[in-house]
Design a protein around this motif. Structure first.
Motif, PDB file in Angstrom:
ATOM      1  N   GLU A   1     106.227  25.457  57.652  1.00 55.21           N
ATOM      2  CA  GLU A   1     105.253  25.620  58.747  1.00 55.21           C
ATOM      3  C   GLU A   1     104.256  26.745  58.497  1.00 55.21           C
ATOM      4  OE1 GLU A   1     109.031  27.925  59.837  1.00 55.21           O
ATOM      5  OE2 GLU A   1     108.498  25.977  58.951  1.00 55.21           O
ATOM      6  N   VAL A   2     104.421  27.507  57.398  1.00 58.80           N
ATOM      7  CA  VAL A   2     103.530  28.632  57.120  1.00 58.80           C
ATOM      8  C   VAL A   2     102.517  28.215  56.063  1.00 58.80           C
ATOM      9  CG1 VAL A   2     103.373  30.996  56.261  1.00 58.80           C
ATOM     10  CG2 VAL A   2     105.312  30.312  57.695  1.00 58.80           C
ATOM     11  N   SER A   3     101.237  28.293  56.418  1.00 58.76           N
ATOM     12  CA  SER A   3     100.198  27.971  55.445  1.00 58.76           C
ATOM     13  C   SER A   3      99.928  29.192  54.568  1.00 58.76           C
ATOM     14  CB  SER A   3      98.912  27.541  56.153  1.00 58.76           C
ATOM     15  OG  SER A   3      98.266  28.650  56.743  1.00 58.76           O
ATOM     16  N   PHE A   4      99.550  28.904  53.338  1.00 55.21           N
ATOM     17  CA  PHE A   4      99.253  29.995  52.417  1.00 55.21           C
ATOM     18  C   PHE A   4      98.069  30.822  52.907  1.00 55.21           C
ATOM     19  CE2 PHE A   4     101.171  27.515  48.621  1.00 55.21           C
ATOM     20  CZ  PHE A   4     102.437  27.861  49.052  1.00 55.21           C
ATOM     21  N   ARG A   5      97.077  30.170  53.503  1.00 54.53           N
ATOM     22  CA  ARG A   5      95.910  30.897  53.992  1.00 54.53           C
ATOM     23  C   ARG A   5      96.314  31.885  55.084  1.00 54.53           C
ATOM     24  NH1 ARG A   5      90.583  30.099  53.613  1.00 54.53           N
ATOM     25  NH2 ARG A   5      90.911  28.083  52.622  1.00 54.53           N
ATOM     26  N   THR A   6      97.176  31.449  55.970  1.00 54.22           N
ATOM     27  CA  THR A   6      97.639  32.344  57.037  1.00 54.22           C
ATOM     28  C   THR A   6      98.400  33.534  56.457  1.00 54.22           C
ATOM     29  OG1 THR A   6      97.803  30.491  58.589  1.00 54.22           O
ATOM     30  CG2 THR A   6      99.048  32.496  59.115  1.00 54.22           C
ATOM     31  N   LEU A   7      99.239  33.253  55.477  1.00 49.70           N
ATOM     32  CA  LEU A   7     100.012  34.326  54.849  1.00 49.70           C
ATOM     33  C   LEU A   7      99.082  35.329  54.171  1.00 49.70           C
ATOM     34  CD1 LEU A   7     102.670  35.588  53.983  1.00 49.70           C
ATOM     35  CD2 LEU A   7     102.748  33.985  52.068  1.00 49.70           C
ATOM     36  N   ALA A   8      98.079  34.840  53.433  1.00 49.68           N
ATOM     37  CA  ALA A   8      97.143  35.732  52.752  1.00 49.68           C
ATOM     38  C   ALA A   8      96.360  36.575  53.745  1.00 49.68           C
ATOM     39  CB  ALA A   8      96.188  34.917  51.882  1.00 49.68           C
TER      40      ALA A   8
ATOM     41  N   GLY B   1      99.573  41.979  38.724  1.00 49.73           N
ATOM     42  CA  GLY B   1      99.880  42.631  39.995  1.00 49.73           C
ATOM     43  C   GLY B   1      99.789  41.729  41.207  1.00 49.73           C
ATOM     44  N   GLU B   2      99.559  40.421  41.028  1.00 54.13           N
ATOM     45  CA  GLU B   2      99.369  39.530  42.169  1.00 54.13           C
ATOM     46  C   GLU B   2     100.698  39.033  42.748  1.00 54.13           C
ATOM     47  OE1 GLU B   2      95.900  38.641  39.297  1.00 54.13           O
ATOM     48  OE2 GLU B   2      98.079  38.891  39.157  1.00 54.13           O
ATOM     49  N   LEU B   3     100.665  38.662  44.015  1.00 54.14           N
ATOM     50  CA  LEU B   3     101.661  37.780  44.619  1.00 54.14           C
ATOM     51  C   LEU B   3     101.054  36.379  44.551  1.00 54.14           C
ATOM     52  CD1 LEU B   3     104.105  36.887  46.327  1.00 54.14           C
ATOM     53  CD2 LEU B   3     102.815  37.570  48.363  1.00 54.14           C
ATOM     54  N   VAL B   4     101.609  35.521  43.692  1.00 50.35           N
ATOM     55  CA  VAL B   4     101.097  34.165  43.507  1.00 50.35           C
ATOM     56  C   VAL B   4     101.801  33.225  44.488  1.00 50.35           C
ATOM     57  CG1 VAL B   4     100.977  32.206  41.925  1.00 50.35           C
ATOM     58  CG2 VAL B   4     100.455  34.514  41.099  1.00 50.35           C
ATOM     59  N   LEU B   5     101.011  32.464  45.233  1.00 55.99           N
ATOM     60  CA  LEU B   5     101.540  31.467  46.159  1.00 55.99           C
ATOM     61  C   LEU B   5     101.259  30.078  45.594  1.00 55.99           C
ATOM     62  CD1 LEU B   5     100.334  33.014  49.557  1.00 55.99           C
ATOM     63  CD2 LEU B   5     102.552  33.291  48.423  1.00 55.99           C
ATOM     64  N   THR B   6     102.284  29.239  45.544  1.00 63.30           N
ATOM     65  CA  THR B   6     102.131  27.902  44.973  1.00 63.30           C
ATOM     66  C   THR B   6     102.889  26.875  45.797  1.00 63.30           C
ATOM     67  OG1 THR B   6     102.479  26.545  42.998  1.00 63.30           O
ATOM     68  CG2 THR B   6     104.087  28.268  43.420  1.00 63.30           C
ATOM     69  N   GLY B   7     102.273  25.658  45.906  1.00 62.76           N
ATOM     70  CA  GLY B   7     102.915  24.559  46.631  1.00 62.76           C
ATOM     71  C   GLY B   7     103.778  23.687  45.739  1.00 62.76           C
ATOM     72  N   LEU B   8     103.932  24.039  44.433  1.00 60.20           N
ATOM     73  CA  LEU B   8     104.787  23.341  43.470  1.00 60.20           C
ATOM     74  C   LEU B   8     104.250  21.978  43.065  1.00 60.20           C
ATOM     75  CD1 LEU B   8     108.320  24.180  44.968  1.00 60.20           C
ATOM     76  CD2 LEU B   8     107.042  25.414  43.213  1.00 60.20           C
TER      77      LEU B   8
ATOM     78  N   ALA C   1     106.928  30.463  46.729  1.00 56.16           N
ATOM     79  CA  ALA C   1     106.937  28.999  46.595  1.00 56.16           C
ATOM     80  C   ALA C   1     107.070  28.350  47.965  1.00 56.16           C
ATOM     81  CB  ALA C   1     108.078  28.561  45.685  1.00 56.16           C
ATOM     82  N   GLY C   2     106.183  27.381  48.256  1.00 60.38           N
ATOM     83  CA  GLY C   2     106.226  26.670  49.528  1.00 60.38           C
ATOM     84  C   GLY C   2     107.164  25.472  49.483  1.00 60.38           C
TER      85      GLY C   2
ATOM     86  N   HIS D   1      97.158  35.538  45.353  1.00 60.36           N
ATOM     87  CA  HIS D   1      96.429  34.484  44.636  1.00 60.36           C
ATOM     88  C   HIS D   1      97.145  33.159  44.877  1.00 60.36           C
ATOM     89  CE1 HIS D   1      93.793  32.916  41.423  1.00 60.36           C
ATOM     90  NE2 HIS D   1      94.822  32.150  41.118  1.00 60.36           N
ATOM     91  N   ILE D   2      96.376  32.128  45.292  1.00 61.38           N
ATOM     92  CA  ILE D   2      96.939  30.807  45.590  1.00 61.38           C
ATOM     93  C   ILE D   2      96.542  29.845  44.475  1.00 61.38           C
ATOM     94  CG2 ILE D   2      97.011  28.901  47.245  1.00 61.38           C
ATOM     95  CD1 ILE D   2      96.113  30.915  49.393  1.00 61.38           C
ATOM     96  N   THR D   3      97.520  29.158  43.890  1.00 62.11           N
ATOM     97  CA  THR D   3      97.222  28.225  42.800  1.00 62.11           C
ATOM     98  C   THR D   3      98.310  27.176  42.677  1.00 62.11           C
ATOM     99  OG1 THR D   3      96.713  28.040  40.434  1.00 62.11           O
ATOM    100  CG2 THR D   3      98.409  29.612  41.056  1.00 62.11           C
ATOM    101  N   ASP D   4      97.919  26.002  42.186  1.00 62.80           N
ATOM    102  CA  ASP D   4      98.872  24.965  41.801  1.00 62.80           C
ATOM    103  C   ASP D   4      98.553  24.447  40.413  1.00 62.80           C
ATOM    104  OD1 ASP D   4     101.082  24.186  43.600  1.00 62.80           O
ATOM    105  OD2 ASP D   4      99.492  24.074  45.095  1.00 62.80           O
ATOM    106  N   LEU D   5      97.800  25.228  39.642  1.00 63.36           N
ATOM    107  CA  LEU D   5      97.529  24.871  38.259  1.00 63.36           C
ATOM    108  C   LEU D   5      98.794  25.042  37.427  1.00 63.36           C
ATOM    109  CD1 LEU D   5      94.086  26.635  37.721  1.00 63.36           C
ATOM    110  CD2 LEU D   5      94.501  24.184  38.027  1.00 63.36           C
ATOM    111  N   PRO D   6      99.072  24.157  36.501  1.00 61.04           N
ATOM    112  CA  PRO D   6     100.269  24.306  35.665  1.00 61.04           C
ATOM    113  C   PRO D   6     100.167  25.479  34.685  1.00 61.04           C
ATOM    114  CG  PRO D   6      98.974  22.408  34.963  1.00 61.04           C
ATOM    115  CD  PRO D   6      98.375  22.882  36.245  1.00 61.04           C
ATOM    116  N   GLU D   7      98.935  25.894  34.306  1.00 61.85           N
ATOM    117  CA  GLU D   7      98.718  27.024  33.405  1.00 61.85           C
ATOM    118  C   GLU D   7      97.718  27.981  34.051  1.00 61.85           C
ATOM    119  OE1 GLU D   7     100.260  27.693  30.693  1.00 61.85           O
ATOM    120  OE2 GLU D   7     101.329  25.820  30.323  1.00 61.85           O
ATOM    121  N   PRO D   8      98.144  28.801  35.002  1.00 61.03           N
ATOM    122  CA  PRO D   8      97.200  29.632  35.764  1.00 61.03           C
ATOM    123  C   PRO D   8      96.879  30.981  35.127  1.00 61.03           C
ATOM    124  CG  PRO D   8      99.380  29.901  36.665  1.00 61.03           C
ATOM    125  CD  PRO D   8      99.520  28.938  35.505  1.00 61.03           C
ATOM    126  N   GLY D   9      97.454  31.286  33.953  1.00 63.42           N
ATOM    127  CA  GLY D   9      97.369  32.629  33.391  1.00 63.42           C
ATOM    128  C   GLY D   9      95.959  33.150  33.226  1.00 63.42           C
ATOM    129  N   ARG D  10      95.005  32.291  32.834  1.00 66.20           N
ATOM    130  CA  ARG D  10      93.643  32.756  32.553  1.00 66.20           C
ATOM    131  C   ARG D  10      92.933  33.259  33.802  1.00 66.20           C
ATOM    132  NH1 ARG D  10      90.891  27.254  30.599  1.00 66.20           N
ATOM    133  NH2 ARG D  10      92.974  27.029  29.700  1.00 66.20           N
TER     134      ARG D  10
END
Length: 569
Positions: free
Chosen positions: A105-112, A43-50, A76-77, A29-38
């Motif tokens: 150099e690694v994009s989150f989309r590529t990683l996913a 069970g996710e691997l969360v990817l964030t650009g901070l 974390a990127g 799951h890719i997100t940069d929301l400060p409150e992503p819980g909802r």
């Protein structure tokens, strides 16, 4: 997929900054929301650009939201800040959340995209593994074979035990300790020493089985649930094959309690696999549930006994595999269903049991909520205590079993019952009461054995639980145990009331002197010596007792009346 497997992939080059590399994750799951819980389900691997991080304290807030949502790991990127902040590393380390460094150099989309095929492969492998396990059970694999297959397929080893601590399969070091941990755990699964404990099925814990998996499986509970589901299927399969035995056993004891002729009883004995020339004993049991102090309301209804606690299950938790006595489940003989017993070495061979409500020697009112539920739980517990071939059936609010004494005597059987009842006493919401008859021979002795075991069980109930043998019941205590409490109290008050009132007004010791005098078999000197008073004092007090009660302590009948009143008080 495990984090370790992700790190082993050559591209992209990820680095684990903190946390357990063996942690599993099920999706990305890719997100940069400060409150992503909802938006997270666990069970996710969360990817964030901070992008959410404006101040150092934001890291702890963000990580806390992820942990509450059940996230497996955080990636974390470096692209936004050019580095991974130390406050984020510290927050993840404190929360126990694995943290991965994702290069610029690694994009989150590529990683996913690279991770998704591996996750699908895991799902296909899991489905195939589950099919192989279920097929093995359906084809008749017994529990040892199932555990051998499980060790190969899942890499999970362990044991199955009854709640009484009897080993069904496996070789645990301390079965009794594991059973007590299972009975007292607020939630399941839970850790107990070097094991992770899971429940098998959905019945009351005191009459159930537990699965003790080696090692810590709390982070991989799905494996334990999968194995527990297979064990529950095997238990259900065995149950289906034992219903005819229970029906035959019920007919045998119903005939015995109805004074059927000897030829009929002998024939029914042989039909149940019992030899009329061999000795046997009868066991009577009640297991009375009490309202639980914690639990899930949907785990309780009027058709089954209350559970000990909430079971921490995923949605794939197996359904109940056996119905309680009197539930009326389709295909189940009325009031005869009870779980399969244990397979411990040295377990006595086939056992038969039954009694009809209101039969002679078993006329006490039903106990526990609903009565039949208490009897059903008693049957489940009795079968687990006595072994693989035991058949128990409810009757009169309890359960009755006939145990052939082929490889053990009554003393050995009593020791086995006491050991199991001692383990079950750890359960916070049940009271186990067991009565054991003496050794019997021949079908004609069966009715007397059922009555004798029932008397012993009622004495155990009067004591608040435990095991009572026939050696203990032929006393005045048996008579008092069979008399309702309000009748006992009324009798004691009518006989001893004048003495109690006199002692209360004058601060005297007439009741104590009477009890000591009777305990000393009417000896004036012995009573005086024991109470440290002059013998004339004893004579005076006994005279006052006779005057106040109208009884003559030189008459045996009056002595018996006063003695029973003292014991009934």
């Amino acid at each position: 997929m495990r984090i370790r497997d992700l790190l082993s992939v050559g591209e992209p080059r990820l680095r684990l900054l903190t946390g357990d590399p063996d942690r599993d994750f099920s999706t990305v799951h890719i997100t940069d929301l400060p409150e992503p819980g909802r938006y997270l389900s666990g069970g996710e691997l969360v990817l964030t650009g901070l992008l959410w991080r404006q101040r150092p304290e934001d890291s702890a807030r963000f990580v806390s939201a992820l942990v509450q949502a059940g996230v497996a790991a955080l990636g974390a990127g470096q692209a936004w800040l050019g580095h991974i902040p130390a406050d984020l590393v510290a927050a993840c380390e404190q929360a126990g959340l694995p943290l991965l460094e994702v290069p610029t150099e690694v994009s989150f989309r590529t990683l996913a995209e690279r991770v998704t095929p591996h996750l699908r492969g895991d799902a296909r492998a899991e489905l195939g593994r589950h099919r192989r396990l279920v097929a093995a059970v359906a084809e008749g694999a017994d529990l040892p074979e199932l555990f051998a297959l499980t060790a190969a397929e899942l890499g999970v080893t362990g044991a199955v035990l009854s709640a009484a601590g009897t080993v069904i399969v496996g070789t645990p070091d301390d079965p009794a300790a594991l059973a007590r941990a299972y009975l007292t755990a607020p939630r399941l699964p839970c850790r107990a020493g070097d094991h992770t404990l899971f429940t098998v099925g959905r019945g009351h814990r005191a009459g159930g089985w537990l699965l003790a998996c080696d090692g810590d499986l709390l982070d991989r509970a799905d494996l334990g649930y999968e194995l527990a589901a297979c064990v529950a299927l095997e238990r259900s399969r065995i149950e289906a094959g034992r219903r005819v035995e229970r029906r035959l056993a019920a007919h045998l004891l119903t005939a015995a309690l109805a004074d059927a002729d000897t030829a009929d009883l002998n024939a029914r004995f042989r039909t149940c696999g019992l030899d009329t020339s061999e000795p046997y004993a009868v066991v009577s049991a009640t297991v009375t549930p009490t309202p639980p102090t914690f639990g899930d309301p949907e785990d309780h209804d009027s058709s089954k006994p209350p559970r000990t606690s909430v079971e921490d299950r995923d949605p794939a938790t197996p359904p109940r595999t056996s119905a309680p006595y009197g539930s009326g489940a389709a295909g189940t003989p009325p009031r005869m269903s009870a779980p399969y017993g244990s397979g411990a070495a040295g377990t006595p061979p086939r056992t038969s049991a039954s009694s009809r409500p209101g039969a002679a020697g078993d006329r006490e009112p039903t106990s526990g909520a609903g009565g039949e539920e208490a009897g059903g739980l008693g049957g489940q517990v009795l079968e687990e205590l006595l072994g693989r071939e035991v058949v128990a059936a409810p009757g009169g609010g309890g359960a009755v079993a006939v145990v052939p004494l082929r490889e053990l005597d009554v003393t050995d059987l009593a020791d086995r019952l006491r050991a199991g009842a001692g383990v079950l006493s750890a359960a916070p919401d049940v009271r186990v009461c067991l009565g054991l008859s003496g050794a019997l021979t021949g079908a004609a002795a069966l009715r007397g054995g059922v009555e004798e075991a029932g008397h012993a069980r009622r004495l155990a109930e009067a004591r608040g639980g435990g095991v009572v043998t026939s050696d203990e019941i032929y006393t005045h205590a048996l008579l008092l145990a069979t008399v309702p409490g309000d009748v006992r109290r009324s009798y004691a008050r009518r006989v001893l009331g004048p003495l109690l009132d006199y002692d209360a007004r004058h601060q005297s010791e007439l009741v104590r002197t009477l009890a000591t005098f009777l305990d000393c078999a009417g000896s004036w000197n012995a009573c005086a010596e024991r109470m440290h008073v002059h013998v004339n004092t004893v004579r005076y007090r006994i005279k006052r007792v006779e005057e106040l009660t109208g009884r003559d302590l030189s008459a045996m009948a009056d002595r018996v009346d006063l003695f029973l009143a003292l014991k009934a008080e």
